[in-house]
Enzyme design. Structure first.
Site, PDB file in Angstrom:
ATOM      1  CD  GLU A  78       7.075 -31.191  21.513  1.00 54.59           C
ATOM      2  OE1 GLU A  78       6.739 -30.544  20.512  1.00 54.59           O
ATOM      3  OE2 GLU A  78       8.261 -31.398  21.828  1.00 54.59           O
ATOM      4  CE  LYS A  98      11.760 -32.699  20.574  1.00 56.87           C
ATOM      5  NZ  LYS A  98      11.103 -31.417  20.908  1.00 56.87           N
ATOM      6  CB  CYS A 147       8.273 -32.198  18.102  1.00 58.46           C
ATOM      7  SG  CYS A 147       7.830 -30.666  17.250  1.00 58.46           S
TER       8      CYS A 147
END
Ligand code: AKG
Length: 284
Positions: free
Chosen positions: A50, A119, A160
């Site tokens: 990331e 994301k 994440c």
């Protein structure tokens, strides 16, 4: 099973735990050379962390943001093509229409941009005395699922914090994924507590492989990453991992083994979809 099918059911995955600095050019050239190193070890799918081109922090995203295509995705596309690897380009701060996203670009082995994952779940947490982080102060969330095909298996991508949402992994599993990949940067509070546990949980629940790629730990940066990039198998075992330093983590993915685990403990077909089901939202 034919020889070709058997050959295609196994492949090497490489996860690059990159030491990310605040000099974008250095991040790109280091990533490029480690992608080459990973391909030289026989990897067919390579994963970056990331925010691999930028320090991780709400104060940095606008400064380092790029459009896609841009400088970073150009390097990734060339690296995928030159090394003939599928490349999950960690994530970069992306600017589009005045908004910023935390975006993972994915490339085929011919350098084609296959998809981008923005994301979905922004990292907004507040653990008093430990960590407060509010990605939503600067970022906008994505709203799409991200699955791509390889000659080996379908791969589902999250970034994440997305790993905390079990339903996303279940949907990817239902969509036929054999591997879930999460570029991520957990921290010194949630890393030791939850990083490995979440990966093993997603892998075991769905009986598939899970891989994570973190930046290496830098104690001098404003956000200190936990590191420990890891690969977990469908039995829920860690098959490859590392500590906090820069490293390349290799794992051999075996889809016949995944099928065997699913035969042995057939929870994927025993689900009571007549009582409960996780389904994608198709209309808003
Ligand atoms: O979920 C966590 O504890 C960390 C998440 C994170 O660092 C992120 O989403 O970037």
């Amino acid at each position: 099973m034919s020889t070709l099918a058997r050959a295609m059911s196994k492949f090497r995955l490489a996860v690059i735990q990159l030491h990310v600095t605040n000099v974008k050019r250095d991040n790109l050239s280091k990533a490029k050379s480690l992608i080459k190193e990973a391909a030289g070890q026989g990897s067919k799918l390579v994963v970056l962390p990331e925010c691999f081109n930028s320090p991780y922090g709400t104060g940095f995203f606008r400064e380092y943001a790029e459009k896609i295509p841009g400088e970073s995705t150009k390097m990734l596309s060339e690296a995928a093509k030159e090394n003939e690897v599928y490349l999950i380009g960690g994530s970069i701060p992306e600017e589009d229409g005045g908004k910023l996203y935390n975006t993972c670009p994915v490339f085929g082995s011919d350098g084609t941009l296959l998809m981008t994952h923005r994301k979905i779940h922004l990292f907004d947490i507040d653990v008093p005395g430990k960590i407060r982080f509010q990605e939503s102060e600067t970022l906008s969330p994505g709203s799409a699922f991200s699955v791509f095909e390889t000659p080996f298996c379908k791969v589902g991508v999250g970034i994440c914090y997305d790993i905390r949402f079990a339903e996303l992994a279940q949907l990817y599993s239902k969509m036929g994924c054999g591997l879930l990949v999460y570029p991520g940067a957990f921290n010194m509070t949630t890393g030791p507590a939850h990083w490995e546990l979440l990966q093993r949980a997603r892998a075991l629940d769905n009986q598939l492989y899970v891989a994570t790629a973190s930046p290496a730990r830098d104690e001098t940066s404003s956000y200190v990453a936990w590191g420990h990039s890891t690969v977990v198998n469908p039995w829920g075992e860690v098959i490859s991992t590392t500590g906090s330093e820069e490293a390349v983590v290799y794992a051999d993915i075996d889809l016949q083994y995944m099928a065997e685990v699913r035969r042995q403990i057939p929870v994927t077909v025993q689900k009571r979809d007549d009582l409960y089901a996780v389904n994608p939202v198709t209309e808003r």
